[in-house]
Design an enzyme around this catalytic site. Structure first.
Site, PDB file in Angstrom:
ATOM      1  CG  HIS A   1      -8.366 -22.484  12.647  1.00 28.58           C
ATOM      2  ND1 HIS A   1      -8.970 -23.596  12.108  1.00 28.58           N
ATOM      3  CD2 HIS A   1      -9.377 -21.614  12.932  1.00 28.58           C
ATOM      4  CE1 HIS A   1     -10.282 -23.424  12.074  1.00 28.58           C
ATOM      5  NE2 HIS A   1     -10.557 -22.222  12.564  1.00 28.58           N
TER       6      HIS A   1
ATOM      7  CB  CYS B   1      -6.551 -26.208   8.763  1.00 25.74           C
ATOM      8  SG  CYS B   1      -6.796 -25.914  10.539  1.00 25.74           S
TER       9      CYS B   1
ATOM     10  CB  CYS C   1     -11.668 -26.705   9.879  1.00 20.98           C
ATOM     11  SG  CYS C   1     -10.126 -25.982   9.293  1.00 20.98           S
TER      12      CYS C   1
ATOM     13  CG  ASP D   1      -5.770   6.804  -0.533  1.00 26.42           C
ATOM     14  OD1 ASP D   1      -4.690   6.364  -0.080  1.00 26.42           O
ATOM     15  OD2 ASP D   1      -6.870   6.367  -0.169  1.00 26.42           O
TER      16      ASP D   1
ATOM     17  CD  GLN E   1     -10.393   7.134   0.463  1.00 27.46           C
ATOM     18  OE1 GLN E   1     -11.429   7.178   1.143  1.00 27.46           O
ATOM     19  NE2 GLN E   1      -9.357   6.372   0.810  1.00 27.46           N
TER      20      GLN E   1
ATOM     21  N   GLY F   1      -0.638   5.739   2.915  1.00 26.37           N
ATOM     22  CA  GLY F   1      -1.565   6.834   3.195  1.00 26.37           C
ATOM     23  C   GLY F   1      -2.456   6.582   4.396  1.00 26.37           C
TER      24      GLY F   1
ATOM     25  CG  ASP G   1      -0.264  -0.032   2.524  1.00 23.70           C
ATOM     26  OD1 ASP G   1       0.928   0.320   2.583  1.00 23.70           O
ATOM     27  OD2 ASP G   1      -0.905  -0.398   3.520  1.00 23.70           O
ATOM     28  CB  SER G   2       0.227   4.673  -1.044  1.00 22.00           C
ATOM     29  OG  SER G   2      -0.874   5.057  -0.232  1.00 22.00           O
TER      30      SER G   2
END
Length: 369
Positions: A335, A306, A304, A147, A189, A96, A93-94
């Site tokens: 998990h 896993c 599950c 942004d 935005q 921001g 990400d930037s």
């Protein structure tokens, strides 16, 4: 390999879409969830473990990596992939959102943002050009335009100013970006204001990015209102480009957004709540600290498959957590990420079978228990 996105199928009963994203570091099937490795590590998990449980791409944070260890050092190490020994795709990400979360310690101008380091209090000035330079040095496959993300609630006047500033910064970001191997995304935005979302989306699309992030949601606004405004926002984005809902990681919210046509998600929620003893299971959330599980020798989730659910009981995991054993945090994180990745796998299958709405309804019915 040049970046590309191919839309493979849209569910005939809703906006849910399945696609394929092509990057230099691998192919990503969408919709996809990106675990957050803020400082070049997904907390408690090794890169090999992330691959084993199905991570296709991870997110790292420009702001934090800029402050420590520094983007120049990471560039010297051969880029973020080499630095953290992760050979699959990365999105940065930037910075921001993190900068604007500092509140009173920052000063925003049209040129950029003055802020103080959370590490030593030193002053820094982040411009759109600098955000691109940092991300170019990090070498991520997907990078984000800088942004301004206004808090919720904010006066509409302030949100409009943030939209205008974000559009100007987006143009400067695109002008500064010259790496063919990195895909630059713009960010829409506008808060919860439908007209500002439309204005932001249409003007961001006009700049023409490889994909579009949708920011400023899941920051305290009512959930139903978020979905309503999100639905309208998506309608202004091109069908042949990726759509990325930033910062949303609750399973039911993810499914709702997929149904509206969102392709990408990221959030710290699955890993953060795991470190606090809470896990996702097919019937909702479970807090392993609860005394109810002291003598419960069943798995976290009987539905599950896993590694954690196959090998460890609730009683054992509660024991580990109560004594402060690091293994507890690792296993609970394992998990939760497995749960989310499995959810995305099944969502993609349902989309391709035009049965996503039925899949979502069944999941929600079970999860609410």
């Amino acid at each position: 390999m040049a970046f590309d996105f191919k839309l493979k199928h849209t569910d005939k009963n809703c906006g849910a879409r399945a696609g394929k994203m092509i990057t230099t570091h691998g192919i990503i099937n969408t919709p996809v969830f990106m675990p957050v490795g803020t400082r070049a590590a997904v907390k408690t998990m090794s890169p090999d473990e992330l691959k084993k449980i199905g991570a296709q791409i991870i997110l790292s944070n420009t702001y934090h990596l800029y402050l420590r260890p520094g983007h120049k050092l990471i560039k010297e190490a051969g880029g973020l992939h080499n630095f953290m020994s992760w050979n699959k795709p990365i999105l940065t990400d930037s910075g921001g959102f993190q900068v604007f979360s500092l509140g009173k310690t920052l000063k925003v101008t049209d040129e950029g943002v003055n802020f103080k380091s959370i590490i030593d209090g030193s002053s820094h000035f982040l411009t759109p050009e600098m955000a691109i330079e940092i991300q170019n040095d990090l070498g991520a496959d997907i990078i984000m335009a800088l942004d301004e993300c206004p808090p919720y609630p904010s006066e509409k006047k302030h949100v409009k100013e943030a939209v205008e500033r974000s559009l100007q910064w987006a143009k400067r970001c695109k002008k500064s970006h010259h790496s063919e191997e990195q895909a630059l995304f713009g960010i829409v935005q506008g808060g919860v204001h439908r007209d500002l979302r439309e204005y932001s989306a249409q003007n961001t699309v006009e700049i023409d990015f490889r994909g579009y992030g949708i920011g400023g949601f899941s920051v305290g606004e009512p959930h139903d209102l978020m979905l309503e405004v999100l639905n309208e926002t998506v309608s202004f984005l091109p069908n042949n480009k990726l759509r990325y809902l930033m910062g949303v990681g609750n399973p039911t919210s993810i499914l709702e957004a997929i149904g509206l046509g969102i392709d990408m998600f990221d959030c710290v929620l699955p890993t953060r709540i795991a470190r606090n003893g809470t896990v996702f299971i097919s019937t909702g959330r479970l807090n392993i600290k609860n005394a109810l599980y002291e003598k419960d020798f069943g798995p976290l989730d009987s539905n599950c498959d896993c590694y954690v659910c196959r090998n460890f009981s609730r009683a054992y995991l509660r024991h580990l957590f109560k004594i402060g054993e690091i293994l507890a945090l690792r296993l609970l994180t394992w998990h939760n990420l497995s749960f989310i990745f499995n959810l995305m796998d099944h969502a993609r299958i349902a989309i391709q079978e035009d049965s996503f709405l039925d899949f979502k309804a069944l999941f929600n019915e079970q999860y609410q228990r």
